[in-house]
Design a protein around this motif. Structure first.
Motif, short mmCIF file in Angstrom:
data_model
loop_
_atom_site.label_atom_id
_atom_site.label_comp_id
_atom_site.label_asym_id
_atom_site.label_seq_id
_atom_site.Cartn_x
_atom_site.Cartn_y
_atom_site.Cartn_z
N SER A 332 68.86 -3.46 44.84
CA SER A 332 68.65 -2.65 46.05
C SER A 332 69.16 -1.23 45.85
CB SER A 332 69.35 -3.30 47.25
OG SER A 332 68.80 -4.57 47.54
N THR A 333 70.20 -1.07 45.06
CA THR A 333 70.73 0.27 44.77
C THR A 333 69.67 1.12 44.07
OG1 THR A 333 73.00 -0.56 44.58
CG2 THR A 333 72.52 1.55 43.54
N ILE A 334 68.93 0.51 43.15
CA ILE A 334 67.87 1.25 42.46
C ILE A 334 66.81 1.73 43.45
CG2 ILE A 334 65.91 0.95 40.88
CD1 ILE A 334 67.71 -0.74 39.12
N VAL A 335 66.42 0.85 44.38
CA VAL A 335 65.44 1.24 45.39
C VAL A 335 65.98 2.38 46.25
CG1 VAL A 335 64.14 0.47 47.41
CG2 VAL A 335 64.41 -1.06 45.45
N SER A 368 56.55 10.32 50.99
CA SER A 368 55.11 10.33 51.21
C SER A 368 54.34 9.83 49.99
CB SER A 368 54.65 11.75 51.56
OG SER A 368 54.76 12.62 50.44
N ARG A 369 55.00 9.78 48.83
CA ARG A 369 54.35 9.32 47.61
C ARG A 369 54.69 7.86 47.27
NH1 ARG A 369 54.93 14.36 43.35
NH2 ARG A 369 54.88 16.07 44.88
N LEU A 370 55.48 7.24 48.12
CA LEU A 370 55.97 5.89 47.82
C LEU A 370 55.55 4.90 48.90
CD1 LEU A 370 59.65 6.82 46.87
CD2 LEU A 370 57.85 6.15 45.28
N GLY A 371 55.36 3.68 48.50
CA GLY A 371 55.17 2.59 49.44
C GLY A 371 56.28 1.58 49.19
N VAL A 372 57.07 1.28 50.18
CA VAL A 372 58.23 0.41 49.99
C VAL A 372 58.24 -0.68 51.04
CG1 VAL A 372 60.75 0.27 49.95
CG2 VAL A 372 59.62 2.25 48.97
N LEU A 373 58.42 -1.91 50.58
CA LEU A 373 58.62 -3.05 51.47
C LEU A 373 59.86 -3.78 50.98
CD1 LEU A 373 57.69 -4.83 53.80
CD2 LEU A 373 56.30 -6.12 52.17
N SER A 374 60.90 -3.81 51.79
CA SER A 374 62.16 -4.43 51.39
C SER A 374 62.84 -5.03 52.60
CB SER A 374 63.09 -3.38 50.75
OG SER A 374 63.47 -2.41 51.73
N THR A 375 63.88 -5.81 52.35
CA THR A 375 64.65 -6.38 53.45
C THR A 375 65.24 -5.28 54.32
OG1 THR A 375 65.21 -8.34 52.14
CG2 THR A 375 66.60 -7.86 54.03
N TYR A 411 49.59 6.79 59.71
CA TYR A 411 50.28 8.07 59.82
C TYR A 411 51.62 8.11 59.10
CZ TYR A 411 46.81 8.48 63.52
OH TYR A 411 45.64 8.50 64.22
N ASP A 412 51.94 7.07 58.30
CA ASP A 412 53.22 7.04 57.57
C ASP A 412 54.40 7.23 58.51
OD1 ASP A 412 52.37 6.46 55.03
OD2 ASP A 412 52.10 8.54 54.45
N SER A 413 54.38 6.59 59.65
CA SER A 413 55.47 6.78 60.62
C SER A 413 56.07 5.43 61.00
CB SER A 413 54.95 7.48 61.88
OG SER A 413 53.96 6.69 62.51
N VAL A 414 57.31 5.48 61.47
CA VAL A 414 57.95 4.29 62.05
C VAL A 414 57.75 4.39 63.55
CG1 VAL A 414 60.10 3.04 62.37
CG2 VAL A 414 59.64 4.16 60.19
N GLY A 415 56.77 3.65 64.04
CA GLY A 415 56.36 3.80 65.42
C GLY A 415 55.06 4.59 65.49
#
Length: 438
Positions: A332-335, A368-375, A411-415
């Motif tokens: 997780s530190t790497i992420v 904006s260049r990354l897609g991340v799915l994590s806990t 829209y790359d937004s939270v909400g």
């Protein structure tokens, strides 16, 4: 009703957790805890409660946040220094010391942030965490050396282990495990397997000890057959019928064939994403072009915790890396270093998309260049969507809907803060229906 909602109702945690103060009081008075609930949701609320306690604490930010030991043994909190910690220069015992919020098991400790096992104020906690059943369990689950590490600094797997040890030290009559194996490395999965078997079957010679005087029962919620340990005596199968509202229940021998058919039906079939939902075209990258570079990255935390030591690692365009390691190894530190969520990354030799981190780039340009799915991202989104969560700019007057979450991806937004077009609305609804979220 989903399996998760059923589990929360059984544990008495629908919409809220038992207050930390209540749990601390119960631990102090030796009161039996009727139910222990171990899940993603209980993990999220543990971290949220700890962060809230720290933000509202009467102590300075230089004090130590709640640790593994203080969570397991809240009755040994070094409270005898409360008054002294609150006094201002020149005040004496008995003077008014100001607002003092109720102490809970996740409250910060009135000791320096880098205090460890040799701090005199932590001596009672040190003794409790290194001896007897607690010491053996912490060693078996790989947390013995981290007994004074703050809870917020634990990895996903380590936090799950802490909740499991808490159950094994308690006298809970009912254990609800909702995908409890998630986030655990292979040795810890075996330890949990042995611990649950011993707790429920009373077997001798297993890896983890339990209170043999307490007859325990369990509710196991899982999507993987191997996580149904020990073999259930009964089964409840939900989500049946045309509208998913039907259910069936009975002894395991009778229900086993239906359960096996259910697991088999969950294997994903190949399918084509809805039309119009293809991701935005990425900037073309030449094969082999470096995207992420760690040139001798070292991450350490006080007093002497080393997570990464001189990591040399390069991810190039077209490559697909698998990052493996035990709980607390630094995955997780790497992420966080890549995403910009770890401040140490700005003084480490990290290059992203050909540019050194900390050289003036915007964190939003990176994301904006990354897609991340994590806990972590999952927990943060759930906190944002939960109207009961206050602070950190996340307050909402109403719950966030599944449809809004999916639409926010445009829209790359939270909400969701934009109006969606009819085409986008149709695409989002098709995703919701295909994933069974409608």
């Amino acid at each position: 009703m989903t399996a998760q909602l059923l589990g929360r109702r059984l544990a008495g945690e629908e919409g809220r957790l038992t207050s930390s103060a209540t749990i601390a009081s119960a631990a102090t008075e030796g009161t039996d805890r009727l139910t222990t609930f171990i899940s993603f949701e209980s993990h999220r609320r543990l971290l949220r409660d700890e962060a809230t306690e720290y933000q509202e604490s009467r102590f300075s930010v230089v004090h130590k946040r709640a640790t593994i030991a203080s969570y397991l043994f809240p009755e040994l909190y070094p409270s005898h220094v409360d008054d002294e910690a609150m006094r201002t220069p020149g005040s004496v015992a008995g003077d008014y010391v100001g607002y003092r919020p109720a102490r809970t098991r996740v409250a910060p400790l009135p000791v320096p942030y880098d205090a460890c096992s040799d701090d005199p104020l932590l001596a009672p906690l040190e003794a409790a965490a290194t001896t007897g059943k607690a010491g053996r369990l912490l060693a078996q689950f790989g947390l013995y050396a981290k007994r004074h590490r703050p809870i917020h600094a634990l990895s996903t797997g380590e936090a799950r282990k802490l909740m499991i040890i808490d159950y094994l030290l308690s006298r809970s009559r009912l254990l609800v495990l909702d995908e409890a194996f998630d986030g655990l490395d292979e040795p810890s999965r075996r330890e949990l397997d042995h611990a649950v078997r011993a707790a429920l079957l009373g077997a001798e010679g297993k890896a983890c000890e339990v209170d043999s005087e307490v007859e325990a029962a369990a509710v196991l919620i899982a999507h993987i057959p191997e996580e149904l340990v020990p073999q259930p005596t009964h089964a409840l199968l939900l989500g049946q019928g045309a509208d998913g509202s039907e259910w069936s229940a009975g002894e395991w021998q009778t229900m086993a064939p239906a359960v096996e058919r259910y697991f088999a039906s969950q294997i994903a079939e190949q399918w084509v994403p809805p039309a119009g939902s293809a991701p935005r075209a990425a900037v073309p990258k030449a094969a082999g072009e470096p995207l992420v570079e760690f040139r001798g990255v070292s991450i350490r935390y006080p007093p002497d915790v080393s997570v990464l030591d001189g990591l040399e690692w390069t991810v190039r365009a077209g490559e697909k890396w698998a990052v493996r390691g035990g709980n607390g190894a630094g995955k997780s530190t790497i992420v966080d270093l890549i995403m910009g969520d770890n401040l140490q990354g700005y003084r480490q030799p990290v290059w992203l998309f050909g540019r050194k981190k900390g050289s003036g780039e915007s964190i939003w340009d990176i994301k904006s260049r990354l897609g991340v799915l994590s806990t972590k991202s999952h927990m943060e989104y759930v906190d944002y969507a939960d109207p009961s969560v206050r602070g950190a700019g996340m307050s909402r007057s109403s719950a966030l809907s599944t449809w809004e979450v999916v639409c926010s991806g445009f829209y790359d937004s939270v909400g969701l803060y934009h109006s969606v077009s009819p085409v986008q609305e149709a695409v989002a609804m098709e995703w919701v229906q295909r994933l069974g979220l409608g």
